[in-house]
Each structure stands twice: as C-alpha cells, then as structure tokens.
Design a protein around this motif. Structure first.
Motif, PDB file in Angstrom:
ATOM      1  N   LEU C 220       0.844  -1.193   0.000  1.00 14.89           N
ATOM      2  CA  LEU C 220       0.000   0.000   0.000  1.00 14.89           C
ATOM      3  C   LEU C 220       0.881   1.245   0.000  1.00 14.89           C
ATOM      4  O   LEU C 220       0.714   2.165  -0.819  1.00 14.89           O
ATOM      5  N   LEU C 221       1.839   1.268   0.896  1.00  8.78           N
ATOM      6  CA  LEU C 221       2.774   2.388   0.968  1.00  8.78           C
ATOM      7  C   LEU C 221       3.523   2.563  -0.347  1.00  8.78           C
ATOM      8  O   LEU C 221       3.687   3.677  -0.849  1.00  8.78           O
ATOM      9  N   VAL C 224       1.782   4.397  -3.060  1.00 10.95           N
ATOM     10  CA  VAL C 224       1.670   5.859  -3.035  1.00 10.95           C
ATOM     11  C   VAL C 224       3.039   6.524  -3.140  1.00 10.95           C
ATOM     12  O   VAL C 224       3.154   7.649  -3.629  1.00 10.95           O
ATOM     13  N   PHE C 352      -7.437  -0.728  -6.620  1.00  7.43           N
ATOM     14  CA  PHE C 352      -7.184  -0.036  -5.347  1.00  7.43           C
ATOM     15  C   PHE C 352      -6.890  -1.019  -4.218  1.00  7.43           C
ATOM     16  O   PHE C 352      -6.152  -0.708  -3.284  1.00  7.43           O
ATOM     17  N   TYR C 353      -7.479  -2.201  -4.300  1.00  8.39           N
ATOM     18  CA  TYR C 353      -7.391  -3.158  -3.197  1.00  8.39           C
ATOM     19  C   TYR C 353      -6.269  -4.180  -3.349  1.00  8.39           C
ATOM     20  O   TYR C 353      -5.997  -4.921  -2.407  1.00  8.39           O
ATOM     21  N   LEU C 364      -1.822   4.393  -6.197  1.00  8.82           N
ATOM     22  CA  LEU C 364      -3.045   4.355  -5.412  1.00  8.82           C
ATOM     23  C   LEU C 364      -4.001   5.482  -5.782  1.00  8.82           C
ATOM     24  O   LEU C 364      -5.217   5.280  -5.804  1.00  8.82           O
ATOM     25  N   ALA C 365      -3.477   6.659  -6.065  1.00 10.92           N
ATOM     26  CA  ALA C 365      -4.359   7.799  -6.342  1.00 10.92           C
ATOM     27  C   ALA C 365      -5.214   7.527  -7.584  1.00 10.92           C
ATOM     28  O   ALA C 365      -6.427   7.765  -7.588  1.00 10.92           O
ATOM     29  N   ARG C 366      -4.564   7.018  -8.633  1.00 12.75           N
ATOM     30  CA  ARG C 366      -5.316   6.703  -9.852  1.00 12.75           C
ATOM     31  C   ARG C 366      -6.311   5.560  -9.589  1.00 12.75           C
ATOM     32  O   ARG C 366      -7.416   5.531 -10.128  1.00 12.75           O
ATOM     33  N   PHE C 368      -7.741   4.942  -6.801  1.00 10.82           N
ATOM     34  CA  PHE C 368      -8.856   5.468  -6.031  1.00 10.82           C
ATOM     35  C   PHE C 368      -9.838   6.198  -6.955  1.00 10.82           C
ATOM     36  O   PHE C 368     -11.061   6.062  -6.808  1.00 10.82           O
ATOM     37  N   ASP C 369      -9.292   6.940  -7.908  1.00 11.79           N
ATOM     38  CA  ASP C 369     -10.161   7.563  -8.916  1.00 11.79           C
ATOM     39  C   ASP C 369     -11.026   6.508  -9.606  1.00 11.79           C
ATOM     40  O   ASP C 369     -12.239   6.686  -9.772  1.00 11.79           O
TER      41      ASP C 369
ATOM     42  N   VAL D 224       1.565  12.923   0.060  1.00 11.34           N
ATOM     43  CA  VAL D 224       1.141  11.666  -0.570  1.00 11.34           C
ATOM     44  C   VAL D 224       0.605  10.681   0.464  1.00 11.34           C
ATOM     45  O   VAL D 224      -0.221   9.825   0.135  1.00 11.34           O
ATOM     46  N   LEU D 225       1.081  10.790   1.697  1.00 10.32           N
ATOM     47  CA  LEU D 225       0.643   9.823   2.704  1.00 10.32           C
ATOM     48  C   LEU D 225      -0.701  10.203   3.321  1.00 10.32           C
ATOM     49  O   LEU D 225      -1.531   9.329   3.596  1.00 10.32           O
ATOM     50  N   MET D 228      -3.526   8.875   1.375  1.00 12.07           N
ATOM     51  CA  MET D 228      -3.630   7.422   1.513  1.00 12.07           C
ATOM     52  C   MET D 228      -4.505   7.054   2.714  1.00 12.07           C
ATOM     53  O   MET D 228      -5.387   6.190   2.615  1.00 12.07           O
ATOM     54  N   GLN D 231      -8.116   7.968   1.849  1.00 15.32           N
ATOM     55  CA  GLN D 231      -8.735   7.095   0.853  1.00 15.32           C
ATOM     56  C   GLN D 231      -9.031   5.716   1.429  1.00 15.32           C
ATOM     57  O   GLN D 231      -9.984   5.060   1.023  1.00 15.32           O
ATOM     58  N   ARG D 232      -8.194   5.293   2.373  1.00 16.68           N
ATOM     59  CA  ARG D 232      -8.421   3.993   2.981  1.00 16.68           C
ATOM     60  C   ARG D 232      -9.330   4.057   4.207  1.00 16.68           C
ATOM     61  O   ARG D 232      -9.513   3.063   4.905  1.00 16.68           O
ATOM     62  N   LEU D 312       2.801   4.383  11.474  1.00 17.73           N
ATOM     63  CA  LEU D 312       3.715   4.523  10.340  1.00 17.73           C
ATOM     64  C   LEU D 312       4.786   5.541  10.717  1.00 17.73           C
ATOM     65  O   LEU D 312       4.467   6.606  11.255  1.00 17.73           O
ATOM     66  N   ALA D 365      -1.065  13.702  -5.799  1.00 19.60           N
ATOM     67  CA  ALA D 365      -1.533  13.088  -7.048  1.00 19.60           C
ATOM     68  C   ALA D 365      -2.458  14.045  -7.793  1.00 19.60           C
ATOM     69  O   ALA D 365      -2.341  14.244  -9.003  1.00 19.60           O
ATOM     70  N   ARG D 366      -3.375  14.660  -7.078  1.00 21.69           N
ATOM     71  CA  ARG D 366      -4.294  15.627  -7.705  1.00 21.69           C
ATOM     72  C   ARG D 366      -3.517  16.846  -8.200  1.00 21.69           C
ATOM     73  O   ARG D 366      -3.822  17.414  -9.252  1.00 21.69           O
ATOM     74  N   ASP D 369      -1.898  16.000 -11.406  1.00 28.37           N
ATOM     75  CA  ASP D 369      -2.880  16.092 -12.489  1.00 28.37           C
ATOM     76  C   ASP D 369      -3.043  17.540 -12.938  1.00 28.37           C
ATOM     77  O   ASP D 369      -3.053  17.836 -14.142  1.00 28.37           O
TER      78      ASP D 369
END
Lengths: 382, 382, 382, 382
Positions: C220-221, C224, C352-353, C364-366, C368-369, D224-225, D228, D231-232, D312, D365-366, D369
C-alpha cells in the motif's frame, strides 16, 4: 530484623514486612507496581524487568515481594482497582490481571491518604510536612512494618523558580520521609531531597536515599550507546531526540518547566560520557493518542575515520509504566535492605536506575558492576 | 627492539619499523588503512576511530603509525593510487586526500604481490604457501622490518565444504604467516587459522594471533544492546536484522555460502549474551547502488513487566571501510607489540574488535575492560 | 432484487440478503471480518477502514453490512467464538467484543464446511469441486440468499510447479464458485482463478471477479510512494524491504515457495510504476513472537539533482487482520453489487485493493479515482 | 516572442532569453540552481528532479535551460564560484562541477546586486523598492531579456508582527517585481506577495505569480501519505515530526518566529487533507553538524478497524538544496511561459510545488494532475 541463630549467624525474620509508600499512589506506575507485585508473588507472571529477582541478588537479604505492604499519598480520588481496569483498557496491564489481584489493589487503596497541596490549600509547608509525617508513622505502626520506604512516582513537577520561598510538593513529601525516619527514593526529575533547604536534614537523618529520575527508555539507551562511541574513539557531533508520550506524564511534560526538569537529566548522561560540545536538542511531546505508550526517536551524527559522516538512529517503543514499575520495586527493596544494613546517605551504587544519579560511574555497564558490588555488600552485611 | 638504558629499563628503538601485510591489499579496507595511516601520520586528519591513539594506550609500546610499512597480496591489479581516487568518488576518502598521500600509496603499491589461486591455477596448496611465505620473508628483509603482521581484509570467502580436501585461500595465507614467523590477524569471517589442518602449526609457532570477523556496525551495536536487555532482566523474544551494502563486500556476500559465514558471527554475539531461543533472522543484501555505504536495520521485540510487548529498532548508516580501517591499524599495532612482548597464541583480550572472538568476555563493555587490561600488560612488559 | 416503484425507478429490496463465503473461514481475517461486521452493524464500533462506508459510496446500492450472511470452508476445527477469544488475547480484537458478538460468530460457525484436500485425501479434483459447489448452493438456498460471494482469505499457498497436473486448492474453490454461479474475490497471492485451466470457464461464467493479493501494508505504501518519485522525476536506484510477521501467515510464508508467490505481487507495484532496473530484495520473516502484528521496513535509495544520493525509509507497524478485514467486507459488497448490476469478468476498477490487480492504473491515487468512478457506475446502474 | 510562420502557427523565437532573478542569489539553493542549470545544459548531468524536462512538458513552449540568464539580490558577499566550492566540500555539488561551470557561475555573480535592508540601513521601504526595481529593469534591458522571473529563495524570515508598519524584506522584493513587471515565485514561507499591503498592486499588475514555500521533503511525503489514510478510511490520531538540519536554513529556523512561519505550511497539508483534530507537533532543530543535509522523522499514529492502533514512521534524508534547485528551475520556466502566454494572477496549477499553495487541490496526485493540465494549456497557448 535479624536474630543470631545457633551458629551465631544472623537470620532474616521471614515474617517481617516492609512498607512501600508511593507519592503518586494512584498513578500508572504505582498501580502497575502494586498489581505487578501481587502478580509476581502469586506466580501469575514471571518477574520480567525486576533485576533484584535475578540470581545475582540471591542471598542479599532483600525483602521478599510477598512481604511488601503498599500505601501512599495522592491528590486524585480514583480507586486503585478502577485505575487498574483503566490500565488494562490501555494495554498496560494484561487482560484479567486487575480482577485476579483485586484484593491486593483494594488493600493498597485503603492505605492511600490525601496528598497536597491542591490549589487553594492554605496550609503552610510545616503543616503539610507534619500531616504527611503522621500518615507515614501511622502506616508503619498500624501495619506493624519493620520500615517504610517512601518512593516518589508522581508526575514531574515544574522546576521551582530560583527565588521560590516555599518547598515544591515533592520536597514536602521528602521532608516528611526524613522526619518519619523513612528511606527515600525519587524516581522522578522533581526536586525531592535536592532542595538546599533539606540538605542538612538529609545528612543528619542517617537515612539511605536514592535518586533521581528513573532511566527507563531513551536515556537507558543513551547510557549504553554513548560509552560505545567513546570506547571506539568515534566523535559524536550531534545527538538529537524526540519523545512522544500520552498518559499523565505526557500532559505534565507539556509544561515547558516540567520538560526542562526532565531534559536536564537526559542531557546529563551524554555530558558525563562524551563531554560538552555535543549538538542536539531533546523534545518531549504530549500526544494523548498514544495513551500509556511512549516512542523515543534518537538521531546520532558521528564522525569516523578521516572525517567520514555516519548516523545511528534508534526508535524505542515501550510502555512507560511497565518499564518503571519493576525498577521501582527493585529500588524499594534495595533501599529497604540498605536501611536494615545500616547504610546511610545517597547511594551511588544505584546509578544503574537513574538519569541523574548521586555519583557513581557513568555508562550502564559500569553502573551494573556497581550494582552487583552492592549486592555483594548487602549479602555480606548479614 | 629494546635496549637497556642507563637506568636498566628497556627503551623502544624508535627507528624500528613494523610491516603490515594485507591479504586483500587492493581492497577498500586496505586502501583506506594505508591512506588513513599516512593522513594521521602527517597530521592531515585526527586519528578518529583508532582506539590505540587514545590516552589509555600511551606508554604501551605500540609501534607508531609513522613506523608502519605496508605491503600485501591481492589477485586484483588496480594500483592503490587509482583505488584511492575511486574511493574518493565513492565518498569514502575525503577530497584531496588521495593526492596528498600519493607517495605513501605508491610505496605500498610497490610491495603488493600476486595473490591466489585464481581459476585455472594448477599450483598445489604447498606451492602456494611456499610462494606466499617467500613474499613475506622477502618483504621483511628487503624493508628491514622488525616484524611483519599479516592481516586478512579480503572479501569473505564461502564456508568450505565439510569434506573439502584443499585449504581455502584464507588458510593458505594464514599458513604462510605461520611459516614466515608472522603474527596473524583475521578481520574477516573466512577460515584463516580456524582450519583444523592448521591447529597444530599455529600452536607450535608460538605466534600471537587474533580474530575473527571485525565488529564494525550491526554487531557492534548488538554487543552493547544485548547486555542492556540482560542487565535489565528484559526478555528478548526476537532479534531480526537486514543489512544493505554495495561495494565488493556486498557482491561477495550475495553468495549464500559467504553470507552464511558472516551470519554465524553475527548470531554468536546474541547467543553468547542472551542464550539460545531468540527468534529472528539476519539478511545481507547486495545493493550496488549504495556503493561503499552500509545500512543495517535491527528490530528487537522484547517483553517487559507483566508480559508487555515492546520494541527497539536501530538503523546504522556507515561507511564500512572507514569503520574497519582504524580497527585494522589498531590490531596490527597491538599484535605486533604482543609479538615483541613475547605473548603467544590466540589473544582473547582483543574480543573488543571481533564478532567471533578467541574467547574472552561477551558484551562490549567487558571486552573494553579486557582491552584496557591488555594495554596495562603491554605497558608493564617493557 | 429490484422492483419498479410508482415512479418507474428500481428500488433495492432491503430485505434481500447477500452471502459471503470465506475460503479460510476460521482464519484471523475471516474471524475479524465476521466479528467486525457485527460490531459495525450494532454500532459498537465505527466502520474505520471500510471505504464503502464513506459518503462516496452512498446510494451505490451496496448490500448493507447488516444484510451480509457469513459462511465458508476451512480445514481447521476451532470454533469461531474461540478464535475470536484468541484474537482478543493477541490484541487484534478489542476486549469484550468477542462476547458481545458471540451470537453472530456462532451463526457463522454453523455455516462452515470442511475444506480440503488434507494430506491423504484420495478425492479427485472433480470430486472436491463438486463437494465445494454443493456446499455453496446449499448455503444459498438454505439461507435464502440473493447471491453468494466467494472470498479467498486462506493462507498463501506455494506457487504450483509449472508441470503440476492437479489444481492447487485455491483453484478448486475458485472452480466451485464458477460452477455455483458465485462472484469471486481472491484476497491472497494464491492461484485461484489465475490457473490456465480455469480461464475458459471464468469467461463463460459471466461472473464478476476480482483479485489478487490484498494491498494492506508495505505494498500500500509503495503504491503511493513510487508515484511520488516518478512525478518528481527522482531516480529510484534501489528499493529494499523486510517484513516481520507472526501468526499463521508468518508460518505459511516461511515456506520459500509461498514467499515467492507473495513477493511477485510486491515487486509488481514497483515495476508497473518505476519500470525495471530498480535494485533491491524483499524478505518475509516468520517471527512468531510478533503474533498477529506485522512490521515492514522499506529502504529507498534514490538520486536527486546532480546525482545527489538520498534515502527514504518507512516503518509500518500494523495488525494484518485489522487491515484486511474491512477491505474484504468492501470487496464482498462491491462484487455482490457488480453481480446484481450485471457486470461481468475481471474488475480493473478494484485495483485499489490489490497488489496484483486485473488491469487498471498503477498508483493508489489513480486506483482510487477508478474506484470512485466505479461507485458512480454502480449508482447509475440502479 | 512568437512569429507566425508560413502555416500561420506561432513559433518560439529560439534566440529569446529569459531572466531568472534570485532573491537570495548567493544562497545554497540559488548556487545549486545556477550550477545545475549549466551542468544540465552542457550535458554533464541528467536533469534528475526537473519535472519540466520529462516528456509531459515537451512542446509546452517552456524556455530552454540554455536560454536562462541568472542574476539576483543578496546581502552576502561571497562570490558564487567560491560558494560552489563550499557546496562541493559539503557534498551538495559533485566533485569537479564547480570548476566545470565556473564561467556560468562567474557570469551570474556579475549580475548580483546588494540586497537589503541590513541593520542600520536608513532607507525607507519606498526607497528600497525603487532600488530593487531599478536593478530588475536594468538587468532586463542590459541582457536583452524577454522577461525576468523573480524567485525568492532566501532564508525564511520571521513572521511579521501583526502591527508591523513596515514591509518585511521579502515583500519589498515582491513589490519591486510587480513594479518592474516581473512574474514572481515565492519558494519560501516568507511573506512575499502575501502582505495585505500588496494585494491590490498584485491584482492590478496582471502578472502571474506562484507560491508559497517549496515542498521538498517532509511535506512532500505528507502530501502523498495523508491522502492514503483518507482514501483507505483510516483515522489519523496524531502526526508528529522532527526536522534536523544544518546549513543556513537550520540557523534561520532556530529563530522560533521563522520556525512558526515554516510550520504553518507543514501543518496546512494535514489540515487540508485530514481536517482539524489531528494531534502532534513539528520541531525544526538547527544541527550545524548535518551541514546541508536534512533528516525528517515523522510518526503517524492511526486507528484501523475496531480501534486497532497502528503506526507509520518515515525517515527522509536528503540534501535540501539538491531537492529545491530543480523545482526552482521548473517554476521559473513555468511562470515565465505563463507570462508569455498571457496568464495572470496566482497559479493554483502549481500547487504541486508548494506547501501553502494558491488554491488548487490537496494531495500530490491531484496536484500532479493539475500540473499536467497546465502543461496542456501552455502547449495549446501556442
């Protein structure tokens, strides 16, 4: 405590009991110590972390864990069995223990007397000392104790102002210990016996005492790592550290004056071993989310051969009360035995336990040697 | 080396010179040692990391750094001044040093002889030992040296198969040292004198020797931290570690057999201190991107009071050659002086330097005590 | 499941129930999922870690947690309420929860059927698939379920040999899912539907499925952090990692073949994002002392401007079952809803999973999108 | 800058040159940027860390690195070639580079003008702004530049007092940029254009500008973290951090007021993503022994399913100037091109680069973009 038997050698009276009087008796450390002593006595848990239960201390005449009787002062009200349940929820005490040792917790709870002064208390220092002294002597006689060791495990108090005219609370309790003829241990960075107003009384008392500021985590590590750099002729340039802790101690140390008291001890171990001139700061952050658990990060920048730059980092994650409680039991036993053996004054042999010890060598290995010599001395004291 | 002066006390002949013969003379450690010895001698850099330059060794009669003369065996060709430039680019040697000590590097380079055996070499073990012995005795007489200490700093060789009929290379060099009458130091985990085929010759030689496997990073830390857990009666459950290293040693240790040799020493420090039963593995990864720098992560899971689970992690980032070189110079000086003083056989007093020592105490603090006693003994040996 | 109401828009039948069939139903993840679903349903705990309970999924038509009915296969015998008590002792489940949701645990326990094959089992693959299929269809009809999602949460099985003639166990269960018309989720690195022998059947089934290997900690880390290096045009030279874990997964992964299966997924996230050529290994160590807790250390060596060498290290300490269980519930709900909405085949929107997803973006960001788009799509599916 | 060619499409005039005017032109970041731009232009080093040199920016019309002309203000005297030698010794610049690009460093050095005000300077704000404006316009005309981008890379200044009547130095330079018609970038946490006294002038100027406080290490990671965790659906309880840094920035940030300015930005990334209520502090320690290198430790305590407590930790070790310099070159190019393309006002598309951006999305990430969209927009702007 001793009788000559047929061979002329003294024997310990196994029935004699020793009082352990906690200043801060409802705190996490004291609660863990009371619950843990009962758990060890009844065989529920091994005495992990109690150095005095290792073979090196066999025959040194220390009071048995089962012979310890607990009491103390506190300004808080929460009953010990309830505190123990809270500590179970926080992961400090293992599940089921609080219930298993409820009797012992309740017994200790009945021996807790109000501490002070709280805000608005109009009593003078002398009145408070008298009150605390009476509590100590009453405990000793009521429970028919051979002696009572007073152990300060309360939250760190702010450094007193240089021009303060009153004694800080920790010194009031320490003064009461002297007056009641009780050996004294200061496991915190608070002033305790280190007030100049108490120096004379401490010397006159002929009581053994030990302090200051238990060495349980970051400073314990520093006391083994700093000698390594010295012995290897590596030059430490900077030693920086951050402590994150929740619990009562976290909140107390969020007070800059209290943190200053704590940090003085932490830095001493470096100065004593590496000399002055090492850069770096120490931070103590109150992070309530961590509860009773503590994380300490250390970053050591050192130079090797030909100026090469190297780095050691350490991360220590521990439960402060679980680290402190067995050491507190150790110290109560050792100082009680020192009193029985007629030893007086500050005990530099106990520097193993403290950040800011009363003399003795620096570096944990040397301090452990000194502790083992002390065990031998107590053994020979009969 | 000694003369009686008017007072009847021996004096050191300050003109006597000592040879240091590196097996692996073109490697990073040897190159750093040669360049560093010159840098320290000329005052360009302080002797950081050289324990023998601390006051505790004053008057112990060790050969001065300026009196050391370097040579060695290697199977590689790259000239030492070129190796030193490479190590500057890799950040091991400081900028400008390689040029400043070019004379000394070139002088050592002239004393390097071909090692072996390389693939396809048809010489027998006996022929190789004879060749290496001749190189040693020629070096000693050509340079008019009081004695030559042979120091193995070559890459770790794979553990020999149990049924191997030939000696591993490190043992060929060690056999030559015995035959040439040279004290011997094994700074690597390779077999060296530890071959049963050499036991008798080693004993008969009457030469001092020391080994095995220099303790420079992760194991150094373990040798101070493991005693801390023991002394505090904390129960270590698991001690896990990962080493990342590039450079020649990284590539050599990517061979599982070589890594096995290395790991045996690393685990010994834990077993000697904490006993068997500690879980955990040690990994050694070849990461060429790290160049000459090494990172070691350790994770120690331990139990405190009442079974509380705690964790210590350490991260050590160092330059292996810069850590090893001053220790190698220390050992050459100490073993040379031991030879001069008539001491023979394995020297347990030097366990301070090794992962897998020839006896003596475990734990760095005790090993440092033993080293200081050794300094006293050398001082008194006159 | 849907009816047209007066406005012509479909409505969800709130009484419809969805089966969740765990392969590995007595393992830590399944037990935590069953207990946790009950805890969330009854309001004892918030749905922390369940992405499908965040506002983004409102109105997407996912089956409510309260409507999930659990069952499964396992080769072990230990009843779920007992497993839950064990997990409480290990610190995975909070104190008191196992008792509070005993009814739900016991209900799920009654729906667990024997898995296989165990050693000595003489049944053919076909016999086993038939047996498992019958278990699934019986569960669906007995409990009057709209559908049953099969979720593999059993221990990682070794990579099958290239010339294996029998299906690995995970593929037997997957084949049964296809045959019973059940959507399928593979939360482990085991083969499952990825056997070439099942490709055709999977395509013909028209069932939605998702996998492989849940992304809960280190990966997961990485998913990202790797994009961060890429986006910042920093060059990753080496990415090394070590995982320490106890519990059943630790023991399973001590088998090198199982570890190889796991590591393939871990490395894929780096390769997909950073391309080939990144140095570094990943170790998975079985450390029983850590129990159900996992520590993952990562060391990333990267180059910045003008070749400057920099390092990022991460240390992740988590409880694997607590990380996995909410994601497993998410996946069961999402795949059930996908089935209801008529979606078929592998679902790249669920990358994502997973460590080793069925297509879709890396990072992960993509991912999540993509998941949010999927939520929109399900919402619009009515 | 553009001409219509035969096809009617505008073409870039390849001979046009762009000025980059550094406030803090003799600092580590500016020196590294000047030396690095020359190194990249001449092909000595790849443009690692320059996002604008990745394929995504091809055809976007950014000024080529070779077309950048450097100058600036500084209150210090040390010539750039000497600064570059110092940075080589500190390990920031690779060996040999300072000599290889001496010509370019000397050229930039000739374009550096005295900054201010120093202590005792009696000039008014208006006089200083006029002086700086004249320096900018003289640079532009003397070097025949299409435009000049002013980039603040000076040491962090203390937060101005709320009742301050004079502009802080960073705002004097920013005001001069406006007056001279120069696009402006604030890579520091200092006030710059964020003074209310400059708001109107900034709007009236029609100039593009970007800021504030470059995101190079700890905050980059946080950006970035933090997404995460969000999102999780994991609950962050506390995010604590410590930065150790030497160099000029370390000394500047030892001033609590400067550190406060820095920390505000660091905390914003957490608040923007995770909302208020996250515990934890950030420390910035001046550790001169670390030189130009920076270490940032972060500790994140978060809750998983059923209240499980997880952690973490990250450790980032980097060279601040090497991280900042390519981003500074990126920003100069992007803002110059924005100016050419007629874009005005704050550019939220550049939040990718800043701790405290002018709007735009949170989370790296955004923000990436948004940056890519910006590249497209510039490409289409012709």
């Amino acid at each position: 405590m001793h009788h000559a038997n047929a061979t002329g050698r003294p024997v310990h009276d196994r029935r004699a009991r020793t009082g352990v009087w906690f200043v801060g008796a409802r705190g996490s450390v004291a609660t863990t110590a009371v619950a843990g002593c009962a758990a060890v006595t009844t065989g529920l848990y091994p005495p992990t972390g109690m150095v005095t239960e290792t073979p090196a201390f066999a025959g040194a005449g220390l009071p048995r864990p089962a012979s310890l009787v607990f009491g103390g002062h506190d300004t808080a009200d929460c009953p010990l069995p309830k505190r123990a349940e809270d500590l179970t929820g926080a992961g400090v005490l293992p599940g089921g223990l609080a219930r298993a040792v409820h009797t012992e917790l309740a017994a200790a709870d009945r021996e807790i007397r109000p501490g002070g002064p709280l805000a608005g208390d109009t009593r003078t220092d002398e009145e408070l000392i008298t009150r605390f002294t009476d509590d100590l002597t009453a405990f000793r006689s009521r429970r028919e104790l051979a002696r009572v060791v007073v152990v300060n495990v309360s939250s760190t108090e702010p450094l007193p102002a240089p021009d303060a005219t009153r004694l800080p609370p920790s010194s009031l309790y320490a003064a009461a210990a002297l007056r009641a003829g009780c050996p004294y241990v200061n496991f915190t960075p608070s002033t305790g016996l280190h007030s100049p107003l108490l120096t004379e009384a401490a010397e006159a008392s002929g009581l053994p005492h030990a302090g200051r500021d238990g060495k349980t985590g970051q400073t314990l590590l520093r006391s083994v790592l700093a000698p390594m750099f010295l012995q290897r002729a590596l030059t430490v340039r900077a030693w920086s550290g951050t402590n994150l802790l929740g619990g009562g101690d976290g909140a107390a140390l969020a007070d800059p004056a209290a943190a200053a008291a704590k940090n003085a001890g932490k830095e001493r171990v470096l100065t004593d071993t590496l000399g002055a001139g090492v850069q770096g700061e120490v931070h103590i952050d109150d992070v309530p989310a961590l509860g009773e658990w503590k994380t300490a990060w250390d970053h050591v920048a050192f130079d090797g051969f030909l100026g090469s730059r190297m780095i050691l980092q350490t991360i220590w994650q521990g439960c402060d009360s679980a680290l402190a409680a067995p050491l507190v039991l150790d110290l109560a036993r050792l100082v009680a035995r020192a009193h029985e053996a007629g030893l007086t004054g500050p005990r530099p042999e106990l520097g193993f336990y403290f950040k800011d010890p009363d003399g003795g060598p620096a570096g944990l290995a040397r301090q452990f040697d000194a502790l083992l010599f002390f065990a031998d001395r107590l053994r020979e004291a009969g």
